[in-house]
Design a protein around this motif. Sequence first.
Motif, PDB file in Angstrom:
ATOM      1  N   UNK A  96       5.122  60.456  63.078  1.00 18.27           N
ATOM      2  CA  UNK A  96       4.158  59.149  62.818  1.00 18.27           C
ATOM      3  C   UNK A  96       3.704  58.733  64.167  1.00 18.27           C
ATOM      4  N   UNK A  97       2.298  58.823  64.212  1.00 22.29           N
ATOM      5  CA  UNK A  97       1.698  58.314  65.255  1.00 22.29           C
ATOM      6  C   UNK A  97       2.252  58.610  66.601  1.00 22.29           C
ATOM      7  N   UNK A  98       2.058  60.121  66.921  1.00 19.68           N
ATOM      8  CA  UNK A  98       2.641  60.690  68.310  1.00 19.68           C
ATOM      9  C   UNK A  98       3.989  60.779  68.384  1.00 19.68           C
ATOM     10  N   UNK A  99       4.570  60.174  67.333  1.00 19.29           N
ATOM     11  CA  UNK A  99       6.340  60.386  67.697  1.00 19.29           C
ATOM     12  C   UNK A  99       6.971  61.134  66.717  1.00 19.29           C
ATOM     13  N   UNK A 100       7.983  61.745  67.176  1.00 19.32           N
ATOM     14  CA  UNK A 100       8.918  62.290  66.182  1.00 19.32           C
ATOM     15  C   UNK A 100      10.289  61.453  66.220  1.00 19.32           C
ATOM     16  N   UNK A 101      10.516  61.268  64.938  1.00 18.99           N
ATOM     17  CA  UNK A 101      11.671  60.520  64.814  1.00 18.99           C
ATOM     18  C   UNK A 101      12.920  61.434  64.245  1.00 18.99           C
ATOM     19  N   UNK A 102      14.024  61.163  64.740  1.00 15.34           N
ATOM     20  CA  UNK A 102      15.045  62.321  64.316  1.00 15.34           C
ATOM     21  C   UNK A 102      16.334  61.453  64.141  1.00 15.34           C
ATOM     22  N   UNK A 103      16.704  61.561  62.897  1.00 17.52           N
ATOM     23  CA  UNK A 103      18.258  60.883  62.503  1.00 17.52           C
ATOM     24  C   UNK A 103      19.163  61.520  63.097  1.00 17.52           C
ATOM     25  N   UNK A 104      20.193  60.717  63.696  1.00 12.65           N
ATOM     26  CA  UNK A 104      21.274  61.216  64.580  1.00 12.65           C
ATOM     27  C   UNK A 104      22.454  60.556  64.039  1.00 12.65           C
ATOM     28  N   UNK A 105      23.621  61.368  64.258  1.00  9.64           N
ATOM     29  CA  UNK A 105      25.142  60.867  63.972  1.00  9.64           C
ATOM     30  C   UNK A 105      25.360  59.392  64.316  1.00  9.64           C
ATOM     31  N   UNK A 106      26.051  58.778  63.872  1.00 10.31           N
ATOM     32  CA  UNK A 106      26.362  57.536  64.234  1.00 10.31           C
ATOM     33  C   UNK A 106      25.534  56.329  63.605  1.00 10.31           C
TER      34      UNK A 106
END
Length: 879
Positions: free
Chosen positions: A407-417
């Motif tokens: 979204x909007x030039x960002x890649x958002x990644x879900x992480x452990x924790x």
Amino acid sequence: MARTRMAASRRHIVVRRALVAALTLAMTVGQVPTAAFAEALGADAAAVESLADGAQLAATNANLGAASEQGAEGGLAATVGQAGDEAQDAEGAVESDGEAEANAADAAGNSSPSDSAGTVDADGDESAVKADGADAAATGADEATGTGKEEADVTNDDAQVIEVSIAVIGPDANGVDVQWAGNAKMELKAEAATVATADTTEAAEPEAAATDVTAAGPTAADATEALFNESGLDAGYGMGSYGLYLNTITSPYTGEKLGWDQATGKYWQLFVNGTASDVGASSVFLKTGDVITWAYSAYGSSVPEVSPVTPQPDAERPDWDSVWPGFASGSNTTAPTPTDEVKESWVTQIKDSADWATNVSDPIYVGDYVYIAAGSKLLQLNAKTGETEREGTLVAPINSIARMVYVDGRIIVPLSGGRLQALTADRLVTLWMTPALSATAQGDQQSLSTLTLGDGCVYFGTAVADWSVTYGGSLVCVDIQTGKVLWFQENSEKGYYWSGAALAGSYVVVGDDAGAVIARDAKTGAEVSRVDVGASVRSTVVTSDGGKTLFVVSMDGVLHRLSLSDAGILSETGKVKFAKTSTSTPTISGGKLFVGGQSETYIQVSKWVKAYYGVLAVIDVESLSVSEVSTIDGHAFVGDTNGQATSAEVKSAPVVSVQNGETYVYFTANCNPGGVYCYRLGDTDASLIYTPDADHQNYCMASITVGPDGTLYYVNDSGALFAIGSAATEGGDQGGDGNTGGGSDTGDTDSGSTDNGGSGGSDDDPTTETPQKDNEPNAGARPVGAPLTTAKKAIKNASGNTKKSANDGDEEDETSEEASEEASESGSKAASRTAATYAATHADGTADAPLNVVLPVAGMAAGVIGLVGIGFWLFRRRV
């Protein structure tokens, strides 16, 4: 007559003797000053020659000292110049009563005036005093350079240089401990003071040995000041009885001045080599290898664990489009997907198939790149070749299921924790990351759910879970711009396992592992209503009719149709069982709903083993009527492991593509061979259109991503990423529709080169074989490791004057006063100037004493006249 002659003879003898005596006295008087003059000339010549040699040596040493980094403050030239200055001040001093004292010898290093031969009787000659003074000065200058008092003068080149590491650790805008500033390889230099040892002259007293005076070396305060100057951090210092401390530092993320916080007990604590310091920074003396850390922490705490990356919230982001920005993504496409024979475009091994510790995400497609996360890395791949263009470092590894979103030039990644991390799509620079959620007695939070976008926020769920059961979790809302957690709602009973939320008007609706479908206020997270569907929900909620109608799949293979009122009240309006079990997210297209699962139908493999069919269900949205597809190419939809049938299940979200009026559905199945299946609506069964080679056959839970040219991208448990295109185009021109969103130009088919410019206009070389790691720790921040130099104050000479360097250019005809003034301003040239001035002074003194010339000449003239007179008188007497 005889008496008269005798008397005359006696008179002549007396006169002759008197005349001879007078003439002898005259010659004697004439010879004495002549000898004295000759002796004086010889002494002066020796002194001038000696001092000239000394001046040349001193000038050479002065030049060497000036060439050093700070030669005016500690070199050999300064020492020689000091001795020369003091010798000049003492040159040829004569008392008014005729007693001369050669103070130059004492000032230059002699221990006793008697050694200098600097005193004479009142009857002595001034020239002799000056001759002895010249010798004394020359001797003193020599002794000052090594034969008198021993001095271990340390030049700046020999000053102590150490290498240390220093860092400042504080919270970012989201409370994550990050490195605000740091230099892992800082060089510190401290000027070493002169080390005075015992006097080596014979007259020295035994107790005259001096105490060593050395610089203590650089301190943690020196390193701190250097780092803050380098990084631009704004800090408030204090000085207490224990030394320097930090009152406040202004946060580079929020602009807030952080200091003592009574609520948390945090302050800026100094750690040296991992241990809290008992003294202030100015009292901590450093040595090579020391590690200095300023950490915003509470008393008694250890050095905080720092994120492996430093966020750069102001990093530029590209303005790129995405044809497949996240999991499912509506799962509808108009791209020309393969409808007949397919061809493998490329296969890239993301991880080793035996590496079960490293998880791999579903791929997404942004600009002209395919992105996939593996372990603690985000990979940017060339969509045409499968080669890795860049690697981004993740602050934590991904979990077994990771559904990224763009979204909007960002890649958002879900992480452990239970964390999220946002990176720029072009350079993979971290913009922000959320802090880890609290673990429970059953374990850490896992980010296993779908990421849902809406209203400037990203919503996601977490779960504390083992292989089959959840023990709690949270639903979290995060601001896309800043990464700030706006709200989170804890679910103490069950978590969100493979599930995902849907935005419907002002509400966010999600199902949990307890079987509850809950509508919450999207801005606050407050629960508005809920419906119990009777079984765990491990799929993403989908909507139709502008959010008024929602569809939810429960694990017992039931599709639930729900309605949502304007007030946020949920109610079930229908349901249908389509499979034995399902965790598949449905796709809606053309009034039909396509969803996968595992059929009730099975093959009895043995007495105790059943192989259940996989199923693709086609459900009418209005009537909820179901038609099942559970055969593949006329055979049972089961897996094949070493020739034995195994159960199959469609866990992916089906992809629907409409081509030439036909509807094609693409999906994967959790069984061998781990290939790609295609169903054309209206047919009786589906087809296995792609089978990996033997090395890459494995189970598959992943969904399929579609590129703009119709290429299918997916992963299976072999750790490989596959790109499957249509054989009709022979896999040509895979990987993009040109310069999408200012991205790469993929026209070079042979080389696979790209112009990874994006909106930021970057000019990266896409042919680089080694992946660029733009998001390594501190990537894009102020450069570190640049050697910094600090120094103590300039060391002063014995007279208290700090030496300064000066330019050459003294003239030989300078007067003694002018040379003295110049020497006091020019420490590095003092020795040469003093020697030259001393020689010139003696030459002038000789010219100013005419008696030294007149008396010898007069004496010699008188002697000659006397001898001539005696000869004439004797000649006359005989005649």
